[in-house]
Design a protein around this motif. Structure first.
Motif, PDB file in Angstrom:
ATOM      1  N   ARG A 112     -64.908 -50.875  26.519  1.00  0.00           N
ATOM      2  CA  ARG A 112     -65.828 -51.465  27.494  1.00  0.00           C
ATOM      3  C   ARG A 112     -66.729 -52.493  26.842  1.00  0.00           C
ATOM      4  NH1 ARG A 112     -66.688 -46.094  28.569  1.00  0.00           N
ATOM      5  NH2 ARG A 112     -68.844 -46.267  27.865  1.00  0.00           N
ATOM      6  N   GLU A 113     -67.164 -52.236  25.615  1.00  0.00           N
ATOM      7  CA  GLU A 113     -68.034 -53.193  24.929  1.00  0.00           C
ATOM      8  C   GLU A 113     -67.314 -54.508  24.657  1.00  0.00           C
ATOM      9  OE1 GLU A 113     -69.265 -51.046  21.504  1.00  0.00           O
ATOM     10  OE2 GLU A 113     -70.827 -49.902  22.544  1.00  0.00           O
ATOM     11  N   THR A 172     -50.190 -50.912  26.599  1.00  0.00           N
ATOM     12  CA  THR A 172     -51.522 -51.021  26.001  1.00  0.00           C
ATOM     13  C   THR A 172     -51.588 -52.096  24.923  1.00  0.00           C
ATOM     14  OG1 THR A 172     -51.049 -49.269  24.383  1.00  0.00           O
ATOM     15  CG2 THR A 172     -52.043 -48.605  26.479  1.00  0.00           C
ATOM     16  N   HIS A 173     -50.415 -52.557  24.428  1.00  0.00           N
ATOM     17  CA  HIS A 173     -50.428 -53.651  23.444  1.00  0.00           C
ATOM     18  C   HIS A 173     -51.029 -54.918  24.040  1.00  0.00           C
ATOM     19  CE1 HIS A 173     -46.704 -54.192  25.747  1.00  0.00           C
ATOM     20  NE2 HIS A 173     -46.843 -55.485  25.500  1.00  0.00           N
ATOM     21  N   ALA A 185     -60.947 -60.547  20.687  1.00  0.00           N
ATOM     22  CA  ALA A 185     -60.448 -60.795  19.329  1.00  0.00           C
ATOM     23  C   ALA A 185     -59.336 -59.819  18.943  1.00  0.00           C
ATOM     24  CB  ALA A 185     -61.591 -60.739  18.309  1.00  0.00           C
ATOM     25  N   GLY A 186     -58.613 -59.320  19.937  1.00  0.00           N
ATOM     26  CA  GLY A 186     -57.502 -58.415  19.668  1.00  0.00           C
ATOM     27  C   GLY A 186     -57.906 -57.015  19.251  1.00  0.00           C
ATOM     28  N   ARG A 187     -59.201 -56.716  19.310  1.00  0.00           N
ATOM     29  CA  ARG A 187     -59.671 -55.427  18.788  1.00  0.00           C
ATOM     30  C   ARG A 187     -59.638 -54.295  19.811  1.00  0.00           C
ATOM     31  NH1 ARG A 187     -65.389 -56.180  16.836  1.00  0.00           N
ATOM     32  NH2 ARG A 187     -65.488 -57.757  18.488  1.00  0.00           N
ATOM     33  N   ALA A 188     -59.428 -54.619  21.101  1.00  0.00           N
ATOM     34  CA  ALA A 188     -59.508 -53.589  22.131  1.00  0.00           C
ATOM     35  C   ALA A 188     -58.358 -52.592  22.023  1.00  0.00           C
ATOM     36  CB  ALA A 188     -59.518 -54.238  23.515  1.00  0.00           C
ATOM     37  N   HIS A 189     -57.191 -53.049  21.571  1.00  0.00           N
ATOM     38  CA  HIS A 189     -56.053 -52.133  21.435  1.00  0.00           C
ATOM     39  C   HIS A 189     -56.363 -51.042  20.412  1.00  0.00           C
ATOM     40  CE1 HIS A 189     -52.040 -50.943  19.779  1.00  0.00           C
ATOM     41  NE2 HIS A 189     -51.775 -50.836  21.064  1.00  0.00           N
ATOM     42  N   GLY A 190     -56.837 -51.434  19.245  1.00  0.00           N
ATOM     43  CA  GLY A 190     -57.210 -50.456  18.229  1.00  0.00           C
ATOM     44  C   GLY A 190     -58.353 -49.575  18.684  1.00  0.00           C
ATOM     45  N   ALA A 191     -59.307 -50.167  19.435  1.00  0.00           N
ATOM     46  CA  ALA A 191     -60.444 -49.388  19.922  1.00  0.00           C
ATOM     47  C   ALA A 191     -59.987 -48.305  20.898  1.00  0.00           C
ATOM     48  CB  ALA A 191     -61.455 -50.312  20.585  1.00  0.00           C
ATOM     49  N   LEU A 192     -59.020 -48.651  21.765  1.00  0.00           N
ATOM     50  CA  LEU A 192     -58.509 -47.660  22.710  1.00  0.00           C
ATOM     51  C   LEU A 192     -57.876 -46.489  21.975  1.00  0.00           C
ATOM     52  CD1 LEU A 192     -57.652 -46.693  25.566  1.00  0.00           C
ATOM     53  CD2 LEU A 192     -55.538 -48.009  25.219  1.00  0.00           C
ATOM     54  N   TRP A 193     -56.998 -46.794  21.030  1.00  0.00           N
ATOM     55  CA  TRP A 193     -56.274 -45.714  20.367  1.00  0.00           C
ATOM     56  C   TRP A 193     -57.162 -44.925  19.407  1.00  0.00           C
ATOM     57  CZ3 TRP A 193     -52.099 -43.470  21.879  1.00  0.00           C
ATOM     58  CH2 TRP A 193     -51.300 -44.150  22.812  1.00  0.00           C
ATOM     59  N   GLY A 195     -60.234 -44.230  20.096  1.00  0.00           N
ATOM     60  CA  GLY A 195     -60.950 -43.327  20.987  1.00  0.00           C
ATOM     61  C   GLY A 195     -60.074 -42.190  21.493  1.00  0.00           C
ATOM     62  N   LEU A 196     -58.816 -42.495  21.856  1.00  0.00           N
ATOM     63  CA  LEU A 196     -57.925 -41.455  22.366  1.00  0.00           C
ATOM     64  C   LEU A 196     -57.599 -40.423  21.287  1.00  0.00           C
ATOM     65  CD1 LEU A 196     -55.404 -43.525  24.542  1.00  0.00           C
ATOM     66  CD2 LEU A 196     -57.391 -42.200  25.303  1.00  0.00           C
ATOM     67  N   VAL A 197     -57.212 -40.913  20.120  1.00  0.00           N
ATOM     68  CA  VAL A 197     -56.888 -39.979  19.039  1.00  0.00           C
ATOM     69  C   VAL A 197     -58.151 -39.247  18.571  1.00  0.00           C
ATOM     70  CG1 VAL A 197     -55.973 -39.785  16.696  1.00  0.00           C
ATOM     71  CG2 VAL A 197     -54.873 -41.316  18.324  1.00  0.00           C
ATOM     72  N   GLY A 198     -59.280 -39.939  18.565  1.00  0.00           N
ATOM     73  CA  GLY A 198     -60.534 -39.300  18.183  1.00  0.00           C
ATOM     74  C   GLY A 198     -60.895 -38.162  19.114  1.00  0.00           C
ATOM     75  N   TRP A 199     -60.727 -38.364  20.431  1.00  0.00           N
ATOM     76  CA  TRP A 199     -61.002 -37.276  21.369  1.00  0.00           C
ATOM     77  C   TRP A 199     -60.023 -36.138  21.149  1.00  0.00           C
ATOM     78  CZ3 TRP A 199     -58.006 -34.979  25.193  1.00  0.00           C
ATOM     79  CH2 TRP A 199     -58.684 -34.082  26.019  1.00  0.00           C
TER      80      TRP A 199
END
Length: 261
Positions: A112-113, A172-173, A185-193, A195-199
């Protein structure tokens, strides 16, 4: 398939009989359970999740209903039901809609950020049923329905001591490789995963309930804790007070010091 060229056979049986308990998490991405001979291991994989393991099922033509998972033991630990008599997927493009819980979820905070609530156009969606009791939808389909509500696209849920995620798209890519992804800057894909793996791995940064002091804590002065839960989350929050350096005691009543949202 004997016509396929491989130096060594994929060790399906070895992975799911000997090594499964050592996995931190299992990610099934567009994997056909019948074609890849996973069907006979699905009861063990369901037991793995209930015993504290983590599972993410990612969409595609061979995921969920299309992969032979409907009616299987593994379907019972997913956060969504899988209808057995519906088309496995729909090819129409759509933009996932962020739910009220998705707007508040720490899991999606970094996305979201970077992108706000806008998401890329996804090329099709898997058919997912309604949420199971206690599960939460973070993304939903703007047009497709599941029961009386919108069809979940991204859902989180717990089963026994473990956790599972259902992601009903395989695009999601595009959070990285698209015009919208470029804005982040292409960072949202890594941010999503992350967060998902972190949860899934119970990283405190991504838990559904957050607890914080409303002001600094001082000896002899009242302290107030602020607890936030996701909308719709079936989470019982218990707070125990314990003096540092003393043996662990029973949780002390703290209802008067809590403000719930």
């Amino acid at each position: 398939d004997e016509s396929e060229l491989a130096l060594i056979p994929f060790p399906v049986d070895e992975l799911f009989t000997e090594h499964l308990p050592s996995f931190d998490a299992v990610l099934l991405q567009d994997i056909d359970a019948v074609e890849y001979k996973l069907a006979r291991h699905l009861p063990a994989l369901a037991r793995y999740v209930r015993a504290g393991g983590g599972l993410i099922m990612v969409g595609g033509p061979s995921a969920f209903i299309g992969g032979g998972y409907a009616g299987s033991p593994l379907a019972e630990v997913l956060p969504v039901s899988l209808p057995e008599r519906e088309q496995p997927f729909d090819t129409a493009s759509f933009e996932p809609r962020v739910t009220q819980a998705g707007r508040a979820a720490p899991t999606l905070r970094a996305v979201r950020e970077l992108l706000g609530e806008q998401l890329p156009q996804m090329q099709g969606s898997n058919t997912l049923g309604p949420l199971r009791p206690g599960a939460i939808a973070l993304w939903e389909h703007p047009d497709r329905r599941a029961g009386a509500g919108a069809m979940p696209v991204l859902a989180l849920g717990e089963s026994g001591d473990g956790r599972a995620i259902a992601l009903g798209v395989d695009g999601t890519h595009l959070l990285e490789w698209s015009e919208l992804g470029e804005r982040g800057a292409g960072r949202a894909h890594g941010a999503l995963w992350e967060g998902l793996v972190g949860w899934l791995m119970r990283d405190p940064r991504y838990e559904s309930a957050r607890l914080e002091l409303t002001h600094e804590c001082r000896a002899g002065a009242p302290a107030t804790l602020h607890i936030t839960r996701l909308p719709g989350a079936a989470v019982d929050v218990k707070v125990g007070l314990e003096r540092l350096g003393e043996p662990r005691s029973s949780p002390a009543p703290a209802e008067k010091a809590l403000r719930m949202e």
